[in-house]
Design an enzyme around this catalytic site. Structure first.
Site, PDB file in Angstrom:
ATOM      1  N   GLN A 184      -5.292  -1.947   9.356  1.00  0.00           N
ATOM      2  CA  GLN A 184      -4.958  -3.207   8.691  1.00  0.00           C
ATOM      3  C   GLN A 184      -5.485  -4.387   9.522  1.00  0.00           C
ATOM      4  OE1 GLN A 184      -3.333  -3.632   5.598  1.00  0.00           O
ATOM      5  NE2 GLN A 184      -3.940  -5.744   5.918  1.00  0.00           N
ATOM      6  N   ASP A 190     -11.543   2.267   3.492  1.00  0.00           N
ATOM      7  CA  ASP A 190     -11.756   0.823   3.324  1.00  0.00           C
ATOM      8  C   ASP A 190     -13.250   0.488   3.217  1.00  0.00           C
ATOM      9  OD1 ASP A 190      -9.760  -0.999   2.949  1.00  0.00           O
ATOM     10  OD2 ASP A 190      -9.251  -1.214   5.077  1.00  0.00           O
ATOM     11  N   LYS A 204       0.844  -1.199   0.000  1.00  0.00           N
ATOM     12  CA  LYS A 204       0.000   0.000   0.000  1.00  0.00           C
ATOM     13  C   LYS A 204       0.880   1.251   0.000  1.00  0.00           C
ATOM     14  CE  LYS A 204      -3.733  -2.575   2.033  1.00  0.00           C
ATOM     15  NZ  LYS A 204      -4.468  -3.037   3.221  1.00  0.00           N
TER      16      LYS A 204
END
Ligand code: NAD
Length: 283
Positions: free
Chosen positions: A95, A118, A51
């Site tokens: 994460q 997200d 990322k």
């Protein structure tokens, strides 16, 4: 049979996003993503590194918050609050997985929905269900983009998803439904799985078991999307689909690696740019 090249497509998406990021910067706006990584999970570290790399390529600033695996729920929430408050941060990503003693649902709820790149905050999940503009979670979003780019028609198609997780299966169901497919979601308690998967024009495998989808489960000419990321006995990265045998039967298939994975990260970049524009009232 055509292989859907997620790697190439992701590169193209990142290229277009770079132009947008450059334009934002010309106007004094610097898109920035904050990533929270709790503990030492090696796979998570690789995902975060990838990322970071994608951010560098697009021109999005990246700040990593490494937290000890023993942090408390309170400390995690405090960090999220701090990042919610910071004007220089446009997107926040936690994460997963995080250590079991932490409440991931509460953490996702706490991320300001306007920075929730997200798409896991219940507000954004709800908007997706209602078919409203929102941050779509990156894996299903990337899959929809691949279908669109390869001109694979979803309207009226029978789509079957194996897996009902909150991060893949459920938002995938919603995306396909919103694009007028007839959707069936299968899971570990589904009976006669093979009978159902054989009806699929579009089959999405998101299970987490290598070679789970075998050729007898797939209709001739189907489109097969493999979300799985597994390590086989030799330590090689493989998907959920028995690729070598299934590919002979299908019209389109995504490889692992080089399929869904790179597109997931590209759509994360897309969501950071979207968040940045919205927070700065830029169309
Ligand atoms: P998960 O473990 O949360 O969910 C797995 C799903 O598979 C569950 O809903 C379960 O009901 C279903 N399942 C398990 N056994 C089954 C069976 N025998 N028959 C039918 N259904 C069964 O996993 P997840 O987070 O959704 O991830 C799935 C896979 O996708 C994993 O390999 C993960 O690493 C990968 N993944 C990849 C990306 C990417 O960017 N490519 C993103 C997220 C997840």
């Amino acid at each position: 049979m055509e292989i859907i090249n997620g790697k190439e497509l992701a590169k193209k998406v990142r290229g277009n996003l770079k132009l947008e990021a450059d334009k934002l910067k010309e106007n004094g706006v610097n898109p920035k993503l904050a990533v929270i990584l709790v503990g030492n999970d090696p796979a998570s570290k690789v995902y975060v590194r990838n990322k970071n790399k994608a951010c560098d390529e697009v021109g999005i600033e990246f700040e990593e918050f490494l937290m000890d695996e023993n942090i408390t729920n309170k400390e995690l929430i405090e960090l999220i609050d701090e990042l919610n408050e910071r004007d220089d941060i446009n997107g926040i990503l936690l994460q997963s997985p995080i250590p079991k003693h932490l409440n991931i649902d509460k953490a996702f709820e706490r991320i300001n929905w306007a920075k929730d790149v997200d798409g896991f905050n219940p507000i954004n999940v709800g908007k997706l269900v209602l078919g409203k503009d929102t941050f779509i979670s990156c894996t299903p979003f990337g899959i929809m983009k691949m279908l669109e780019e390869y001109k694979i028609k979803t309207e009226g198609a029978n789509a079957v998803i194996i897996g009902r997780s909150n991060i893949v299966g459920k938002p995938m169901m919603q995306c396909l439904l919103n694009s007028n497919a007839t959707v069936t979601v299968c899971h570990s308690k589904t009976k006669n799985l093979e009978e159902i998967t054989k009806t699929a024009d579009i089959l999405v495998a998101a299970i987490g078991k290598p070679k789970f989808v075998t050729e007898n489960m797939v209709k001739d000419g189907a489109v097969v999307i493999d979300v799985g990321i597994n390590r086989n006995e030799e330590g090689k990265l493989v998907g959920d689909v028995d690729y070598e045998n299934v590919k002979e039967k299908v019209s389109y298939i995504t490889p692992v690696p080089g399929g869904v994975g790179p597109m997931t990260i590209a759509m994360l970049m897309n969501n950071v740019i979207k968040a940045t524009k919205e927070q700065n009232n830029i169309k």
